[in-house]
Write a protein that holds these residues in place. Structure first.
Motif, PDB file in Angstrom:
ATOM      1  N   HIS A  82      69.579  98.364  56.820  1.00 60.05           N
ATOM      2  CA  HIS A  82      69.620  96.955  56.418  1.00 60.05           C
ATOM      3  C   HIS A  82      71.068  96.592  56.118  1.00 60.05           C
ATOM      4  O   HIS A  82      71.753  97.311  55.376  1.00 60.05           O
ATOM      5  CB  HIS A  82      68.714  96.791  55.175  1.00 60.05           C
ATOM      6  N   TRP A  84      73.642  93.839  54.723  1.00 58.80           N
ATOM      7  CA  TRP A  84      73.790  92.664  53.849  1.00 58.80           C
ATOM      8  C   TRP A  84      75.248  92.564  53.414  1.00 58.80           C
ATOM      9  O   TRP A  84      75.811  93.507  52.852  1.00 58.80           O
ATOM     10  CB  TRP A  84      72.877  92.802  52.629  1.00 58.80           C
ATOM     11  N   ARG A  89      73.490  88.485  56.704  1.00 59.50           N
ATOM     12  CA  ARG A  89      72.809  89.659  57.251  1.00 59.50           C
ATOM     13  C   ARG A  89      73.179  89.819  58.717  1.00 59.50           C
ATOM     14  O   ARG A  89      73.353  88.841  59.436  1.00 59.50           O
ATOM     15  CB  ARG A  89      71.294  89.512  57.102  1.00 59.50           C
ATOM     16  N   GLU A  92      69.586  91.621  61.934  1.00 58.33           N
ATOM     17  CA  GLU A  92      68.387  91.349  61.155  1.00 58.33           C
ATOM     18  C   GLU A  92      67.149  91.040  61.991  1.00 58.33           C
ATOM     19  O   GLU A  92      66.022  91.072  61.486  1.00 58.33           O
ATOM     20  CB  GLU A  92      68.643  90.168  60.208  1.00 58.33           C
ATOM     21  N   TRP A 112      70.002 100.141  52.500  1.00 56.55           N
ATOM     22  CA  TRP A 112      71.153  99.250  52.582  1.00 56.55           C
ATOM     23  C   TRP A 112      72.370 100.047  53.030  1.00 56.55           C
ATOM     24  O   TRP A 112      72.887 100.877  52.299  1.00 56.55           O
ATOM     25  CB  TRP A 112      71.406  98.588  51.227  1.00 56.55           C
ATOM     26  N   HIS A 142      70.934  89.314  46.283  1.00 54.01           N
ATOM     27  CA  HIS A 142      70.413  90.323  47.203  1.00 54.01           C
ATOM     28  C   HIS A 142      69.003  90.750  46.788  1.00 54.01           C
ATOM     29  O   HIS A 142      68.076  90.764  47.615  1.00 54.01           O
ATOM     30  CB  HIS A 142      71.363  91.527  47.214  1.00 54.01           C
ATOM     31  N   TRP A 145      66.378  88.096  47.315  1.00 49.59           N
ATOM     32  CA  TRP A 145      65.991  87.968  48.728  1.00 49.59           C
ATOM     33  C   TRP A 145      65.045  89.100  49.120  1.00 49.59           C
ATOM     34  O   TRP A 145      64.030  88.867  49.796  1.00 49.59           O
ATOM     35  CB  TRP A 145      67.238  87.980  49.620  1.00 49.59           C
TER      36      TRP A 145
END
Length: 358
Positions: A82, A84, A89, A92, A112, A142, A145
């Protein structure tokens, strides 16, 4: 107690505007894979896919086929990388598509990958393409979300209803304990989760006691653990002839995969919660060409031996704290993939299933 095998998944198998700008129009991970060339006699490159083909992870059919293949050989969940960057992003679309694809019955978690993006592949690590700017306000944004869009999904992997979230490079955060506390507070007080189940990886020698950082557990990052040892060619009979270079440029960085596996198997397990991880093989010359590293000695048989040992010796910490990680499902440009290829076919997947069934 049953073991839950989780495979890491790289989403960089679709074009994005940023990669178009940085690396050329239409760039994906397949761009590196298909350009790879053997750098010495007997070098297995290019490594090309068979069963799944050159897929595009924006497509529901591709994501379904990948999940079906993994589940057919005993893998029970995916850990997606992931990306970020302060609300921005990258890569994604596979994750967003999967979240909308409710009939894709594959449990998942996120890791992450919290590094700066640089031009590392072409040697310019100081040229930052996308920067991480750590701050506590971003920590809040973060986690909000994540809780709202990802952790609420019924397929998201949880421990006692606590969403599992993995942090790749914990040492890069300026106040990791404060970040962990903020994340937990938001998940509990704003979204009603009982807590989070936070994990760090021990990548790049960043070995820490997770509880001292406000985390719950650590995950062995086996790709780096298994290639720590330079190959001593003079101790391997016949390798002088085998590694005849095709060019007269700088020597190839050869690593001893067999010794790496031996060291991982014999590793002293820490007294905190530590999830084991295995790696099929390693060769990142598709990305870095002659600046890459090639692990010598990997094979489906050695991978089976390693995974079989981990499966037989790992004692889950509870009914739901039962993870074993495989890194990775599809790191094709690192020569590190379970997915079938032209040389090994489904051998690594078959070894996975055999070890798990034992």
């Amino acid at each position: 107690m049953k073991i839950k095998p989780i495979a890491f998944v790289l989403p960089q198998f679709h074009p994005i505007p940023e990669n178009d700008q940085w690396w050329g129009k239409g760039f994906t991970e397949w761009t590196n894979v298909t350009k790879a060339q053997p750098l010495f006699e007997g070098h297995y490159q290019p490594q090309l896919p068979t069963d799944l083909g050159f897929y595009d992870l924006r497509l529901p059919e591709a994501r379904q086929a990948q999940a079906d293949l993994a589940q057919a050989y005993g893998i029970q969940g995916f850990c997606y990388y992931h990306y970020w960057f302060n609300g921005k992003r990258l890569l994604e679309q596979p994750i967003d598509g999967m979240l909308q694809q409710k009939d894709l019955n594959m449990p998942f978690m996120l890791c992450w990958a919290n590094e700066n993006w640089t031009r590392r592949w072409d040697g310019n690590e100081d040229d930052v393409l996308m920067k991480q700017d750590y701050n506590l306000e971003d920590d809040k944004e973060h986690m909000r979300w994540l809780c709202e869009n990802v952790f609420s999904d019924s397929r998201y992997i949880k421990v006692d209803n606590k969403p599992v979230f993995v942090l790749y490079r914990h040492s890069l955060l300026p106040d990791i304990k404060k970040t962990a506390a903020i994340w937990r507070e938001i998940a509990i007080n704003e979204f009603g989760f009982p807590d989070l189940y936070l994990c760090i990886t021990d990548s790049f020698g960043e070995t820490s006691v997770p509880q001292k950082l406000g985390f719950d557990a650590a995950i062995e990052f086996s790709p780096l653990a298994v290639i720590k040892n330079k190959l001593k060619i003079n101790q391997k009979k016949g390798l002088f002839d085998f590694f005849k270079k095709k060019s007269k440029s700088s020597p190839i960085d050869l690593r001893d995969f067999e010794l790496g596996v031996k060291n991982c198997i014999e590793k002293k397990i820490p007294d905190y919660k530590f999830y084991r991880c295995v790696t099929p093989s390693w060769d990142n010359t598709a990305r870095k060409k002659e600046r890459g590293a090639v692990a010598i000695g990997s094979s489906p048989e050695l991978y089976y031996k390693w995974l079989d040992y981990i499966v037989k010796h790992f004692i889950p910490y509870s009914v739901e704290e039962n993870f074993i990680f495989i890194n990775a499902m599809n790191e094709w440009a690192e020569g590190n993939h379970l997915e079938p290829c032209i040389k090994y076919g489904t051998a690594y997947l078959e070894a996975t299933k055999k070890a798990l069934e034992n």
